[in-house]
Design an enzyme around this catalytic site. Structure first.
Site, mmCIF file in Angstrom:
data_model
loop_
_atom_site.group_PDB
_atom_site.id
_atom_site.type_symbol
_atom_site.label_atom_id
_atom_site.label_comp_id
_atom_site.label_asym_id
_atom_site.label_seq_id
_atom_site.Cartn_x
_atom_site.Cartn_y
_atom_site.Cartn_z
ATOM 1 N N GLU A 1 1.052 -1.173 -0.199
ATOM 2 C CA GLU A 1 -0.091 -0.068 -0.107
ATOM 3 C C GLU A 1 0.920 1.186 0.026
ATOM 4 O OE1 GLU A 1 -1.172 3.323 1.386
ATOM 5 O OE2 GLU A 1 -1.838 2.175 3.269
ATOM 6 N N CYS B 1 -1.644 8.697 4.473
ATOM 7 C CA CYS B 1 -1.880 8.147 3.029
ATOM 8 C C CYS B 1 -2.953 8.387 2.395
ATOM 9 C CB CYS B 1 -1.693 6.507 3.123
ATOM 10 S SG CYS B 1 -0.536 5.930 3.986
#
Length: 480
Positions: A228, A262
């Site tokens: 990720e 993120c």
């Protein structure tokens, strides 16, 4: 270890090296067969106990998240909840998705699909969620039957050590879980080890590419990379959106956690007809934020993680100031703490969405305007950057929302709300393209990526007949 809040010492850490990395992997390999042979329900129970232990130690974890990670009270509390959610969700999902599955077949034959651990997993986690992402990776790998060598970010090893202690106390054998602090060189040594059977990584796209190349270069079995990575996360706002709601969601998405998520909003795309009042309203709201010591409950924006991150962000803002692009910068400099790594929130105006080509990981919001007839051109520019993590849409026209969502393949889409705060099991998190490999963390497909599949086919008639048919005949006789 120095705190980003005030540069005071908060602990000491001994970092690993190539030799320690090799020793940790070898030890994890030695512990693999006993842990993989443990009953699935036992491994799931360990995660549930770990969740209870973390919940009981909430105060200590919050203090560590603040001192080591520079988190506000709200963010630290939310991260503890997410970590506990990961433990309980993966325990539940393991029992559901990793249990043996009976398959159809002819009479006299039994077929069963089974899931097995792969071996040693290297779990490499980031500093922005040093508790929940670290634990999410490790707990998923463990419950699937793997052993783990966990390398936390070099900025946040104290939190990782606390998590590992809790997992060991909950019942994970010391031979199955090993903590290896260190910098990127230590992570590279883990990835290169031929005994490593999989890698879970959260971090930059650049490092994920390096890991992918290293795995491909090994003279060893092909192993999974579960990554990720970053994102240039846009929010598209049209003229029908509610300005007050947009303002609240933008400030939350761009500046909470000092922009170090993120999922944080990086690129605000506002229809030209309403851009000026909305941007002005956002700047006004940002001006009211309190920046400072995150241990104060009233603080909204704490420090960025370290001096290197601060210097990079300061240079980014200064470069755009020279180009006369900075529309707003939080200007209460006299009230900033004398020490610590603080970056005041800023708003930077760009000409086009394509002008933002990289993830800027901090409290900096980039804004572009678009004309109503140019929506498709805007979507093409956003798609062309290759990232696909989070996407926000603010519109009261369903057709517009559907059109945007159909065009952009971002992993997590948020409509008429903020873009942060994904909930385990409800909003599984992860992107596509340059933003990650999938499957999504906290989702129903995640655990199986940590396992191998095995089908066992057994000739049940070899014992002298079909036991199930005979049992059925006996039952029929008894009933008659």
């Amino acid at each position: 270890m120095l705190s980003p809040i005030d540069a005071k010492a908060i602990g000491r850490v001994g970092e690993g090296n190539d030799a320690l990395a090799a020793a940790a992997v070898a030890a994890a390999q030695a512990g693999f067969l006993p842990w993989a042979a443990a009953a699935l329900d036992m491994r799931a129970g360990v995660l549930e106990r770990a969740g209870d232990l973390l919940e009981a130690r909430r105060g200590r974890l919050i203090a560590l998240l603040q001192a080591e990670g520079g988190k506000t009270l709200d963010d630290a509390m939310a991260e503890v909840r997410e970590a506990v959610d990961f433990c309980r969700y993966y325990a539940l999902e393991a029992r559901r998705t990793l249990a043996p599955l009976a398959l159809p077949g002819p009479t006299g034959e039994a077929n069963e699909l089974r899931y097995r651990g792969r071996g040693v997993f290297a779990c490499i986690s980031p500093w922005n969620f040093p508790l929940s992402i670290f634990l999410g990776q490790v707990s998923a790998a463990l419950v699937a039957g793997n052993t783990v060598v966990a390398k936390p970010a070099e900025q946040t090893p104290l939190i990782a050590a606390e998590v590992v202690r809790a997992l060991h106390q909950a019942g994970v054998p010391a031979s199955a879980l090993h903590l290896l602090p260190g910098d990127g060189k230590v992570g590279a040594a883990l990835v290169a080890d031929r005994l490593v059977a999989g890698v879970a990584f959260t971090g930059s796209t650049e490092v994920a590419r390096a890991i992918n190349r290293a795995l491909a270069a090994k003279e060893a079995p092909i192993v999974p990379l579960i990554a990720e990575t970053g994102g240039i996360n846009p929010m598209i706002v049209d003229a029908t959106a509610l300005p007050e709601q947009v303002t609240d969601d933008v400030v939350t998405s761009a500046f909470r956690s000092a922009g170090q998520r993120c999922s944080a909003l990086r690129l605000l795309c506002v229809q030209e007809d309403v851009a000026e009042p909305i941007v002005e309203m956002i700047a006004g709201a940002a001006r009211e934020l309190k920046l400072g010591d995150p241990r104060e409950p009233s603080t909204h924006v704490g420090p960025v993680i370290d001096a290197e991150a601060k210097d990079k962000l300061d240079r980014w803002i200064a470069d755009h100031e020279r180009k006369n692009r900075v529309r707003f910068r939080w200007d209460w400099f006299n009230s900033l703490p004398a020490r610590g790594t603080y970056v005041p929130p800023a708003i930077i105006m760009l000409e086009r969405a394509a002008d933002l080509r990289e993830e800027v990981f901090g409290p900096i919001l980039h804004v572009v305007r678009w004309r109503s007839r140019e929506l498709d051109a805007l979507l093409d520019e956003i798609a062309a950057n290759g990232y696909g993590l989070t996407l926000g849409v603010h519109s009261r026209i369903d057709a517009t929302v559907d059109h945007v969502v159909a065009r952009l393949a971002h992993g997590n889409v948020y409509v008429n709300r903020s873009m942060i705060g994904a909930v385990v099991g409800t909003q599984p998190f992860g992107g596509v393209g340059l933003s990650g490999t999938g499957p999504k963390a906290g989702g129903p497909n995640y655990l199986r990526r940590f396992a191998t599949e095995q089908v066992a086919t057994i000739n049940t008639a070899a014992a002298g007949g079909n036991a199930s048919l005979l049992a059925g005949e006996e039952s029929a006789v008894e009933q008659s």
